[in-house]
Design an enzyme around this catalytic site. Structure first.
Site, PDB file in Angstrom:
ATOM      1  N   TYR A  39      -3.418   7.496  -5.316  1.00  0.00           N
ATOM      2  CA  TYR A  39      -4.656   6.809  -4.980  1.00  0.00           C
ATOM      3  C   TYR A  39      -4.769   6.574  -3.483  1.00  0.00           C
ATOM      4  O   TYR A  39      -3.807   6.764  -2.736  1.00  0.00           O
ATOM      5  CB  TYR A  39      -4.770   5.489  -5.750  1.00  0.00           C
ATOM      6  CG  TYR A  39      -3.916   4.348  -5.218  1.00  0.00           C
ATOM      7  CD1 TYR A  39      -2.535   4.350  -5.382  1.00  0.00           C
ATOM      8  CD2 TYR A  39      -4.492   3.274  -4.546  1.00  0.00           C
ATOM      9  CE1 TYR A  39      -1.763   3.297  -4.898  1.00  0.00           C
ATOM     10  CE2 TYR A  39      -3.725   2.219  -4.069  1.00  0.00           C
ATOM     11  CZ  TYR A  39      -2.362   2.241  -4.238  1.00  0.00           C
ATOM     12  OH  TYR A  39      -1.601   1.207  -3.754  1.00  0.00           O
ATOM     13  N   LYS A  91       1.750   7.838  -2.372  1.00  0.00           N
ATOM     14  CA  LYS A  91       0.933   6.691  -2.791  1.00  0.00           C
ATOM     15  C   LYS A  91       0.566   6.809  -4.268  1.00  0.00           C
ATOM     16  O   LYS A  91      -0.575   7.122  -4.621  1.00  0.00           O
ATOM     17  CB  LYS A  91      -0.315   6.579  -1.907  1.00  0.00           C
ATOM     18  CG  LYS A  91      -0.961   5.198  -1.954  1.00  0.00           C
ATOM     19  CD  LYS A  91      -1.880   4.997  -0.789  1.00  0.00           C
ATOM     20  CE  LYS A  91      -2.705   3.723  -0.882  1.00  0.00           C
ATOM     21  NZ  LYS A  91      -1.941   2.491  -0.978  1.00  0.00           N
ATOM     22  N   GLU A  96       8.670  -3.382   3.135  1.00  0.00           N
ATOM     23  CA  GLU A  96       7.243  -3.597   3.401  1.00  0.00           C
ATOM     24  C   GLU A  96       6.726  -4.691   2.477  1.00  0.00           C
ATOM     25  O   GLU A  96       7.472  -5.215   1.643  1.00  0.00           O
ATOM     26  CB  GLU A  96       6.460  -2.294   3.214  1.00  0.00           C
ATOM     27  CG  GLU A  96       6.601  -1.696   1.826  1.00  0.00           C
ATOM     28  CD  GLU A  96       5.981  -0.305   1.689  1.00  0.00           C
ATOM     29  OE1 GLU A  96       5.049   0.030   2.441  1.00  0.00           O
ATOM     30  OE2 GLU A  96       6.423   0.437   0.790  1.00  0.00           O
ATOM     31  N   LEU A 108       5.517   3.172   2.498  1.00  0.00           N
ATOM     32  CA  LEU A 108       4.291   3.959   2.570  1.00  0.00           C
ATOM     33  C   LEU A 108       3.919   4.135   4.043  1.00  0.00           C
ATOM     34  O   LEU A 108       4.030   3.189   4.829  1.00  0.00           O
ATOM     35  CB  LEU A 108       3.152   3.250   1.828  1.00  0.00           C
ATOM     36  CG  LEU A 108       1.886   4.100   1.773  1.00  0.00           C
ATOM     37  CD1 LEU A 108       2.039   5.218   0.758  1.00  0.00           C
ATOM     38  CD2 LEU A 108       0.672   3.263   1.452  1.00  0.00           C
TER      39      LEU A 108
HETATM   40  N1  PDD Z   1      -2.196  -0.704  -0.156  1.00  0.00           N
HETATM   41  N2  PDD Z   1       2.459  -0.282   1.858  1.00  0.00           N
HETATM   42  C1  PDD Z   1       2.070  -0.328   0.564  1.00  0.00           C
HETATM   43  C2  PDD Z   1       3.105  -0.455  -0.488  1.00  0.00           C
HETATM   44  C3  PDD Z   1       0.704  -0.263   0.250  1.00  0.00           C
HETATM   45  O1  PDD Z   1       0.312  -0.289  -1.043  1.00  0.00           O
HETATM   46  C4  PDD Z   1      -0.257  -0.174   1.293  1.00  0.00           C
HETATM   47  C5  PDD Z   1      -1.734  -0.064   1.017  1.00  0.00           C
HETATM   48  C6  PDD Z   1       0.212  -0.145   2.629  1.00  0.00           C
HETATM   49  C7  PDD Z   1      -0.725  -0.019   3.793  1.00  0.00           C
HETATM   50  O2  PDD Z   1      -1.287   1.278   3.891  1.00  0.00           O
HETATM   51  P1  PDD Z   1      -2.742   1.514   4.510  1.00  0.00           P
HETATM   52  O3  PDD Z   1      -2.708   0.923   5.877  1.00  0.00           O
HETATM   53  O4  PDD Z   1      -2.874   2.972   4.534  1.00  0.00           O
HETATM   54  O5  PDD Z   1      -3.722   0.805   3.617  1.00  0.00           O
HETATM   55  C8  PDD Z   1       1.569  -0.187   2.863  1.00  0.00           C
HETATM   56  C9  PDD Z   1      -3.593  -0.610  -0.508  1.00  0.00           C
HETATM   57  C10 PDD Z   1      -4.500  -1.257   0.461  1.00  0.00           C
HETATM   58  C11 PDD Z   1      -3.762  -1.131  -1.934  1.00  0.00           C
HETATM   59  O6  PDD Z   1      -2.909  -0.808  -2.750  1.00  0.00           O
HETATM   60  O7  PDD Z   1      -4.740  -1.810  -2.229  1.00  0.00           O
END
Ligand code: PDD
Length: 287
Positions: free
Chosen positions: A33, A151, A183, A207
């Site tokens: 996703y 992801k 994270e 991620l």
């Molecule tokens: N989550 N680390 C994890 C485990 C994440 O699920 C996310 C993003 C990030 C940040 O990645 P980005 O900057 O590309 O959004 C880091 C999204 C926002 C979610 O699951 O809703």
């Protein structure tokens, strides 16, 4: 107004937007996703999210249902059809519906992937009051699988982490592996210490945040020093500032970890400045 959802080529009222019970996303969490934000009707960091989607799909031997141009067209169409000003676009690709349950991957020739996208309206997303207060986090063990750089939709443990945080009166959890922060449950984690911004280096254990990439670029352009290395919770507790980044939170200050105030216990100047820069620049470059 009924939300319009994209499902495999069709734009449907949300009540009619459906996928099969045999879809591997449902049965096996066999899907990936992306979440992109929308500010003032513009899609933020489109190219980065599209590229990471391609990488996630390739790592799992899954075929891309549409190319980048089509992806942008669909996202724009959803913004228009839903009159979305501020909010998010959620996108999910799964290995499709082979018509039965089987551990073996189906042949992509006969089982096309499933592509679903929907919008979430969050008026005033960039003015989230939490940014003025800062977040409280707890630390929890990171027991997720070994390919966190992909992801995937396997979000049970991150959901459990958020629930653990909620139960402890906090906002979120930072996950710990071998004594070091990996994270946040749905965001990348940072501290500011000794005048440097410290965040874990990229690898298979976190991620590769698209917001992270943009924020680190802006930080360097603003002459801030960035150190990509693991850090401990003890180091975080003793830091001057802490913050997280994600597509939905942008840059969000963290003011407490496991009950210990970080720095002044208020959002720090570097986090606040980076938030401002990220939102300003994103508004300018959004598509
Ligand atoms: N989550 N680390 C994890 C485990 C994440 O699920 C996310 C993003 C990030 C940040 O990645 P980005 O900057 O590309 O959004 C880091 C999204 C926002 C979610 O699951 O809703």
């Amino acid at each position: 107004m009924t939300r319009i959802v994209y499902v495999n080529g069709d734009y449907l009222p949300e009540q009619e937007a459906k996928v099969s019970v045999f879809d591997r996303g449902f049965l096996m969490a066999d899907g990936v996703y992306e979440v992109t934000s929308v500010l003032g009707g513009k899609i933020i960091d489109f190219a980065g999210h599209a590229k990471r989607l391609e990488r996630s799909l390739a790592e799992l031997d899954m075929s891309a249902p549409v190319d980048q141009d089509e992806l942008l067209t669909i996202k724009r169409e959803l913004v228009v059809r839903n009159a979305l000003i501020d909010g998010m676009i959620y996108l999910q690709v799964t290995r499709g519906n082979p018509g039965d349950r089987d551990f073996v991957f189906p042949d992509p020739e006969t089982t096309p992937s499933t592509l679903v996208m929907f919008t979430q309206s969050k008026p005033g997303l960039a003015d989230n009051p939490a940014a003025k207060q800062g977040l409280k986090v707890i630390s929890i063990e990171d027991i997720r699988w070994g390919r966190r750089d992909i992801k995937t939709v396997q979000l049970l443990y991150p959901s459990m982490g958020k629930m653990m945080a909620k139960k402890a009166g906090a906002d979120d959890a930072w996950m710990i592996e071998n004594g070091h922060v990996t994270e946040g449950t749905s965001n990348n984690a940072y501290i500011v210490t000794g005048g440097k911004i410290v965040t874990r280096q990229l690898g298979t254990d976190i991620l590769h945040g698209i917001t992270r990439a943009a924020v680190l670029r802006f930080a360097k352009e603003a002459q801030m020093v960035v150190e990509e290395r693991p850090f401990t919770v003890e180091e975080a507790k003793a830091a001057d500032e802490a913050f997280i980044t994600s597509a939905s939170a942008f840059v969000m200050p963290v003011v407490e970890i496991d009950g210990t105030a970080i720095g002044s216990g208020k959002p720090g100047p570097i986090a606040s400045r980076l938030r401002e820069i990220y939102i300003d620049e994103s508004r300018k470059s959004g598509l």
